[in-house]
Design an enzyme around this catalytic site. Structure first.
Site, PDB file in Angstrom:
ATOM      1  CG  ASP A 118      28.704  35.940  37.530  1.00 36.20           C
ATOM      2  OD1 ASP A 118      29.481  36.127  36.900  1.00 36.20           O
ATOM      3  OD2 ASP A 118      28.590  37.158  38.002  1.00 36.20           O
ATOM      4  CG  HIS A 165      37.069  35.057  35.415  1.00 35.14           C
ATOM      5  ND1 HIS A 165      38.260  35.778  34.867  1.00 35.14           N
ATOM      6  CD2 HIS A 165      36.195  36.020  36.127  1.00 35.14           C
ATOM      7  CE1 HIS A 165      37.394  36.742  34.122  1.00 35.14           C
ATOM      8  NE2 HIS A 165      36.020  37.182  35.256  1.00 35.14           N
TER       9      HIS A 165
HETATM   10  C1  SDX Z   1      32.511  36.648  33.828  1.00 38.41           C
HETATM   11  O1  SDX Z   1      35.661  37.847  31.924  1.00 38.41           O
HETATM   12  C2  SDX Z   1      35.462  39.060  32.504  1.00 38.41           C
HETATM   13  O2  SDX Z   1      35.600  39.791  33.584  1.00 38.41           O
HETATM   14  C3  SDX Z   1      34.310  38.293  33.112  1.00 38.41           C
HETATM   15  C4  SDX Z   1      33.110  38.785  34.242  1.00 38.41           C
HETATM   16  C5  SDX Z   1      33.567  40.288  34.386  1.00 38.41           C
HETATM   17  O3  SDX Z   1      33.618  40.910  35.364  1.00 38.41           O
HETATM   18  O4  SDX Z   1      33.118  40.707  33.337  1.00 38.41           O
HETATM   19  O5  SDX Z   1      34.732  38.493  34.884  1.00 38.41           O
HETATM   20  C6  SDX Z   1      32.140  38.031  34.476  1.00 38.41           C
HETATM   21  O6  SDX Z   1      31.441  36.439  33.000  1.00 38.41           O
HETATM   22  C7  SDX Z   1      32.621  35.873  35.006  1.00 38.41           C
HETATM   23  C8  SDX Z   1      32.491  34.337  34.855  1.00 38.41           C
HETATM   24  C9  SDX Z   1      30.737  33.856  35.026  1.00 38.41           C
HETATM   25  N1  SDX Z   1      31.045  32.591  34.229  1.00 38.41           N
HETATM   26  C10 SDX Z   1      30.733  31.750  35.684  1.00 38.41           C
HETATM   27  O7  SDX Z   1      30.980  31.275  36.169  1.00 38.41           O
HETATM   28  C11 SDX Z   1      30.328  30.273  34.135  1.00 38.41           C
HETATM   29  C12 SDX Z   1      31.418  28.619  34.924  1.00 38.41           C
HETATM   30  N2  SDX Z   1      32.290  29.045  34.678  1.00 38.41           N
HETATM   31  C13 SDX Z   1      33.002  28.746  33.021  1.00 38.41           C
HETATM   32  O8  SDX Z   1      32.310  28.304  31.838  1.00 38.41           O
HETATM   33  C14 SDX Z   1      34.419  29.803  32.860  1.00 38.41           C
HETATM   34  O9  SDX Z   1      35.156  29.088  33.666  1.00 38.41           O
HETATM   35  C15 SDX Z   1      34.523  30.673  31.802  1.00 38.41           C
HETATM   36  C16 SDX Z   1      33.543  30.435  31.071  1.00 38.41           C
HETATM   37  C17 SDX Z   1      34.161  31.387  33.228  1.00 38.41           C
HETATM   38  C18 SDX Z   1      36.034  30.846  31.717  1.00 38.41           C
HETATM   39  O10 SDX Z   1      36.351  30.087  30.456  1.00 38.41           O
HETATM   40  P1  SDX Z   1      37.710  30.548  29.710  1.00 38.41           P
HETATM   41  O11 SDX Z   1      38.811  30.693  29.970  1.00 38.41           O
HETATM   42  O12 SDX Z   1      37.584  29.898  28.021  1.00 38.41           O
HETATM   43  O13 SDX Z   1      38.025  28.516  30.327  1.00 38.41           O
HETATM   44  P2  SDX Z   1      37.973  27.607  29.733  1.00 38.41           P
HETATM   45  O14 SDX Z   1      36.469  27.282  28.981  1.00 38.41           O
HETATM   46  O15 SDX Z   1      38.366  26.652  29.271  1.00 38.41           O
HETATM   47  O16 SDX Z   1      38.160  26.471  30.891  1.00 38.41           O
HETATM   48  C19 SDX Z   1      39.163  25.617  30.964  1.00 38.41           C
HETATM   49  C20 SDX Z   1      39.123  24.598  31.807  1.00 38.41           C
HETATM   50  C21 SDX Z   1      38.617  23.351  30.954  1.00 38.41           C
HETATM   51  O17 SDX Z   1      39.177  22.483  31.052  1.00 38.41           O
HETATM   52  P3  SDX Z   1      39.556  21.401  29.532  1.00 38.41           P
HETATM   53  O18 SDX Z   1      39.595  22.527  28.702  1.00 38.41           O
HETATM   54  O19 SDX Z   1      41.258  22.420  29.660  1.00 38.41           O
HETATM   55  O20 SDX Z   1      39.843  19.836  30.053  1.00 38.41           O
HETATM   56  O21 SDX Z   1      38.982  24.689  32.717  1.00 38.41           O
HETATM   57  C22 SDX Z   1      37.500  23.921  32.535  1.00 38.41           C
HETATM   58  C23 SDX Z   1      37.466  23.625  31.425  1.00 38.41           C
HETATM   59  O22 SDX Z   1      36.214  22.570  31.067  1.00 38.41           O
HETATM   60  N3  SDX Z   1      36.306  24.243  33.213  1.00 38.41           N
HETATM   61  C24 SDX Z   1      35.544  23.975  34.765  1.00 38.41           C
HETATM   62  C25 SDX Z   1      34.764  25.327  34.879  1.00 38.41           C
HETATM   63  N4  SDX Z   1      35.061  26.108  34.078  1.00 38.41           N
HETATM   64  C26 SDX Z   1      35.938  26.312  33.811  1.00 38.41           C
HETATM   65  N5  SDX Z   1      35.191  23.193  34.799  1.00 38.41           N
HETATM   66  C27 SDX Z   1      34.272  22.532  35.750  1.00 38.41           C
HETATM   67  N6  SDX Z   1      33.064  23.704  36.080  1.00 38.41           N
HETATM   68  C28 SDX Z   1      33.689  25.030  35.589  1.00 38.41           C
HETATM   69  N7  SDX Z   1      33.202  26.207  36.285  1.00 38.41           N
END
Ligand code: SDX
Length: 432
Positions: A366, A308
């Protein structure tokens, strides 16, 4: 509030600018950079808005490190346990919990606006039966501005109020009818003798050929899921609604834009993607393979329902959702649901893995919601529409706050231009 004595000083190439600071009720202070470009001729650069406050808001507060979520100051755990969705809608819309008379009046106003204009049915019939229900919802909600002309003038507080009630009342009917249309069953009209969640379940699952009794356990679980999804500060879809609203677009068009943004798998579409992921994993034995893939930079796979932007601790909604999953599946006699077992083991393994610990990746809202919704009988394509139904009150509350904000102006970010410098046109014969 602006803190007159506190300022941030920015120094560039020996020149300094003082920027005012503003302090919140709770949470990080902000640096007010509204005059920065005019005074220093520089932009700030923050794609994804990881360090940017887009507005001042009184509605929802999140502490990502503490895993805290407050709606108008009330903790989500207490609201999920002791309140119900329409009371939470009142709280988000008007700023505090209603007294008994206010609650009764609000529930009556919503209940008596759950029907759709009869002609809207024909709008549904223009879609292919296999259209994703989110496509139908984007279309039908946007089309509401073509049916409810008397509540599109955003400068009229009464029309704003009517539009808010109409959308909170009608989104469940639209989502249920999108589902019915996709499975070729007749639309089921709402009933005024049912509560909000029960009405939605009945519109989704009743058929004209027999009586449908709402299971009170499922209705309570659905109501709690709606409360957990109602609002969440300035997330992507809420920011979309605010940005659309800042141009003066009507509320139905703004919410349709929010639904479109919510559809993405990185946002509200993650509940569908998470369940499909759990199904693909299939068994506890295959979890290590998927954990490895999630950690592999060269593999686009991510653990859906994990991570998140704000929560760097447990998403408090996920904790409530996990309890609800145990309760609902236990009462339905499917506590041994293989997907639930895979989800729990996946969570356990991931939370012991250095990659997830170091990156502070925890289950989000989720991760468990899809397991409950599937146990209730919903297809995965209906998961995000249910998120949209629940989040409508949050979108509308934030939209109303934006409209009333004296500091509000049309949202128009700038950019860091890295394209071609000025160059002259060349005739086609002069090109290589
Ligand atoms: C919702 O914003 C909100 O409030 C949203 C929400 C709401 O109520 O409105 O809470 C609802 O959207 C919840 C999130 C649902 N999405 C998912 O579950 C999809 C999987 N999660 C990711 O795509 C990600 O965690 C996000 C999109 C939720 C957040 O992404 P960020 O903040 O842009 O963080 P990032 O992608 O830069 O990740 C940080 C690091 C990265 O590694 P590095 O580049 O630093 O090496 O963590 C890794 C990412 O690769 N990472 C993951 C991961 N999520 C982040 N690695 C593996 N699996 C994951 N799920």
């Amino acid at each position: 509030m602006v803190d007159k004595n506190r300022k941030a000083t920015l120094t560039i190439d020996g020149r300094s600018w003082d920027l005012p600071m503003r302090s919140p009720t709770v949470g990080p202070d902000v640096i007010d950079i509204r005059k920065l470009y005019g005074e220093a001729d520089v932009f700030t650069y923050d794609p994804g808005f990881t360090s940017t406050a887009s507005c001042a808001s009184t509605i929802t507060y999140i502490d990502g490190d503490a895993g805290e979520l407050l709606y108008r100051g009330y903790p989500i755990e207490q609201l999920a346990e002791r309140s119900h969705f329409l009371e939470v809608c009142f709280l988000l819309l008007y700023g505090d919990l209603p007294n008994a008379a206010q609650l009764e009046d609000f529930e009556n106003r919503v209940t008596r606006h759950t029907m759709l204009h009869e002609q809207i049915q024909y709008f549904f019939r223009g879609f292919r039966r296999d259209a994703h229900p989110m496509a139908t919802m984007v279309g039908v909600v946007g089309a509401m501005s073509a049916f409810y002309h008397d509540s599109t003038d955003i400068n009229d507080p009464w029309q704003r109020e009517v539009a808010a009630i109409r959308m909170i009342a009608k989104l469940p009917t639209i989502a249920a009818w999108a589902y019915k249309y996709s499975i070729g069953q007749p639309f089921v009209y709402p009933r005024n003798d049912l509560d909000y969640a029960s009405n939605f379940l009945r519109m989704c699952f009743a058929v004209p050929t027999e009586e449908y009794e709402v299971n009170p356990v499922l209705s309570r679980a659905m109501d709690r899921i709606m409360t957990l999804h109602a609002d969440h500060e300035q997330n992507a879809s809420t920011s979309t609604v605010r940005l659309a609203g800042s141009s003066g677009a009507n509320p139905f068009a703004c919410v349709a834009a929010g639904i479109a943004c919510l559809w993405g798998p990185a946002h509200g579409g993650a509940n569908q993607a998470c369940l499909e992921m759990l199904r693909e994993i299939g068994s506890v034995g295959r979890i290590p393979e998927f954990i490895r893939r999630a950690k592999d930079k060269d593999d686009p796979f991510r653990l859906m329902g994990f991570g998140h932007r704000v929560y760097k601790n447990f998403d408090p909604r996920a904790k409530v959702m996990k309890q609800s999953a145990d309760e609902v599946l236990g009462l339905l006699g499917v506590e041994n649901n293989p997907l639930l077992q895979v989800a729990k083991e996946l969570e356990r393994i991931a939370l012991e893995d250095a990659y997830f610990i170091d990156k502070k990746l925890y289950p989000n809202v989720d991760f468990y919601s899809g397991i409950i919704l599937e146990a209730m009988g919903f297809p995965t394509a209906m998961f995000t529409p249910i998120f949209a139904v629940s989040r409508t009150v949050g979108w509308i509350s934030q939209w109303k706050e934006m409209i009333a904000d004296k500091d509000q102006k049309i949202g128009r970010p700038r950019q860091l231009y890295v394209g071609a410098p000025r160059r002259d046109y060349r005739e086609v014969e002069d090109r290589s």
